[in-house]
Design a protein around this motif. Structure first.
Motif, PDB file in Angstrom:
ATOM      1  N   TRP A 119       8.536   5.622   1.074  1.00 43.03           N
ATOM      2  CA  TRP A 119       8.039   6.490  -0.267  1.00 43.03           C
ATOM      3  C   TRP A 119       8.390   8.243   0.191  1.00 43.03           C
ATOM      4  O   TRP A 119       8.108   8.413   1.380  1.00 43.03           O
ATOM      5  CB  TRP A 119       6.141   6.149   0.438  1.00 43.03           C
ATOM      6  CG  TRP A 119       5.210   4.990   0.159  1.00 43.03           C
ATOM      7  CD1 TRP A 119       5.989   3.413   1.283  1.00 43.03           C
ATOM      8  CD2 TRP A 119       4.924   3.940  -1.075  1.00 43.03           C
ATOM      9  NE1 TRP A 119       4.878   2.397   0.589  1.00 43.03           N
ATOM     10  CE2 TRP A 119       5.099   2.832  -0.525  1.00 43.03           C
ATOM     11  CE3 TRP A 119       5.483   4.260  -2.397  1.00 43.03           C
ATOM     12  CZ2 TRP A 119       4.529   2.004  -1.695  1.00 43.03           C
ATOM     13  CZ3 TRP A 119       5.348   4.138  -3.499  1.00 43.03           C
ATOM     14  CH2 TRP A 119       4.713   2.488  -2.902  1.00 43.03           C
TER      15      TRP A 119
ATOM     16  N   GLU B  33       1.343  -1.025  -0.161  1.00 47.95           N
ATOM     17  CA  GLU B  33      -0.050  -0.080   0.061  1.00 47.95           C
ATOM     18  C   GLU B  33       1.091   1.555  -0.121  1.00 47.95           C
ATOM     19  O   GLU B  33       1.512   1.930   0.717  1.00 47.95           O
ATOM     20  CB  GLU B  33      -1.152   0.180   1.173  1.00 47.95           C
ATOM     21  CG  GLU B  33      -2.274   0.707   1.431  1.00 47.95           C
ATOM     22  CD  GLU B  33      -2.950   1.236   2.349  1.00 47.95           C
ATOM     23  OE1 GLU B  33      -2.801   1.913   3.120  1.00 47.95           O
ATOM     24  OE2 GLU B  33      -2.426  -0.285   3.571  1.00 47.95           O
TER      25      GLU B  33
ATOM     26  N   GLU C 244       4.190  13.830   3.806  1.00 49.64           N
ATOM     27  CA  GLU C 244       2.825  13.561   4.214  1.00 49.64           C
ATOM     28  C   GLU C 244       2.075  13.575   2.705  1.00 49.64           C
ATOM     29  O   GLU C 244       1.073  13.647   2.781  1.00 49.64           O
ATOM     30  CB  GLU C 244       2.605  13.627   5.558  1.00 49.64           C
ATOM     31  CG  GLU C 244       3.520  13.397   6.763  1.00 49.64           C
ATOM     32  CD  GLU C 244       2.210  13.549   8.205  1.00 49.64           C
ATOM     33  OE1 GLU C 244       1.354  13.639   7.643  1.00 49.64           O
ATOM     34  OE2 GLU C 244       3.073  13.348   8.755  1.00 49.64           O
TER      35      GLU C 244
ATOM     36  N   LYS D  62       7.575   9.960   3.303  1.00 51.61           N
ATOM     37  CA  LYS D  62       7.750  10.326   4.818  1.00 51.61           C
ATOM     38  C   LYS D  62       8.479  11.586   5.459  1.00 51.61           C
ATOM     39  O   LYS D  62       8.879  11.936   6.869  1.00 51.61           O
ATOM     40  CB  LYS D  62       9.261   9.155   4.922  1.00 51.61           C
ATOM     41  CG  LYS D  62       8.441   7.417   4.332  1.00 51.61           C
ATOM     42  CD  LYS D  62       8.460   7.875   6.168  1.00 51.61           C
ATOM     43  CE  LYS D  62       7.771   5.251   5.350  1.00 51.61           C
ATOM     44  NZ  LYS D  62       6.750   5.112   6.576  1.00 51.61           N
TER      45      LYS D  62
ATOM     46  N   GLN E 118       2.267   4.806   0.651  1.00 51.28           N
ATOM     47  CA  GLN E 118       1.970   5.344   1.712  1.00 51.28           C
ATOM     48  C   GLN E 118       2.306   6.695   1.801  1.00 51.28           C
ATOM     49  O   GLN E 118       2.307   7.374   0.131  1.00 51.28           O
ATOM     50  CB  GLN E 118       2.979   4.946   3.259  1.00 51.28           C
ATOM     51  CG  GLN E 118       2.843   3.681   3.533  1.00 51.28           C
ATOM     52  CD  GLN E 118       2.380   3.320   4.246  1.00 51.28           C
ATOM     53  OE1 GLN E 118       1.493   4.258   5.147  1.00 51.28           O
ATOM     54  NE2 GLN E 118       1.095   2.437   3.818  1.00 51.28           N
ATOM     55  N   THR E 119       2.023   7.431   2.227  1.00 51.46           N
ATOM     56  CA  THR E 119       2.579   9.289   1.955  1.00 51.46           C
ATOM     57  C   THR E 119       4.427   9.463   2.498  1.00 51.46           C
ATOM     58  O   THR E 119       4.607   8.511   2.585  1.00 51.46           O
ATOM     59  CB  THR E 119       1.902  10.334   3.249  1.00 51.46           C
ATOM     60  OG1 THR E 119       2.230  10.499   4.459  1.00 51.46           O
ATOM     61  CG2 THR E 119       0.065  10.006   3.182  1.00 51.46           C
TER      62      THR E 119
ATOM     63  N   LYS F 143       0.549  12.826  -0.739  1.00 50.83           N
ATOM     64  CA  LYS F 143      -0.088  11.982  -1.041  1.00 50.83           C
ATOM     65  C   LYS F 143       0.609  11.312  -2.720  1.00 50.83           C
ATOM     66  O   LYS F 143       0.640   9.765  -3.034  1.00 50.83           O
ATOM     67  CB  LYS F 143      -1.434  11.396  -1.229  1.00 50.83           C
ATOM     68  CG  LYS F 143      -2.231  11.915   0.466  1.00 50.83           C
ATOM     69  CD  LYS F 143      -4.362  12.080  -0.101  1.00 50.83           C
ATOM     70  CE  LYS F 143      -4.634  12.163   1.679  1.00 50.83           C
ATOM     71  NZ  LYS F 143      -5.818  12.306   1.128  1.00 50.83           N
TER      72      LYS F 143
END
Length: 86
Positions: free
Chosen positions: A62, A35, A43, A40, A37-38, A45
């Motif tokens: 990510w 999945e 944040e 690191k 993630q935003t 997307k």
């Protein structure tokens, strides 16, 4: 086998481990095994998967394009990335 002579095809031929890791991430995201993630850092997307080790293709960080590019250009020491889980 890639028979074209584009910049992208040439990169794929020259970097098979990296290309295979990228494909593994794409497949895992598509099947739901991984999945997104935003970022690191900020944040956001819209993210890229960054591999610290290409021999662990599904172990990624990510990062948004800006922070991913900065990491590659400046390295960890100049641009430390704090993981939210730390």
């Amino acid at each position: 086998m890639l028979t074209t002579d584009t910049r992208q095809a040439n990169w794929r031929r020259a970097n098979p481990a990296k290309y295979n890791a990228h494909l593994a991430v794409q497949r895992a995201v598509k099947t739901g095994d991984l999945e997104k993630q935003t970022c690191k850092v900020c944040e956001t997307k819209a993210v890229d998967a960054h591999h610290d080790q290409y021999n662990e293709p599904l172990k990624v960080r990510w990062l948004c394009r800006l922070h991913h590019t900065r990491l590659h250009h400046h390295g960890e020491d100049m641009f430390p990335i704090r993981r939210r889980d730390e």
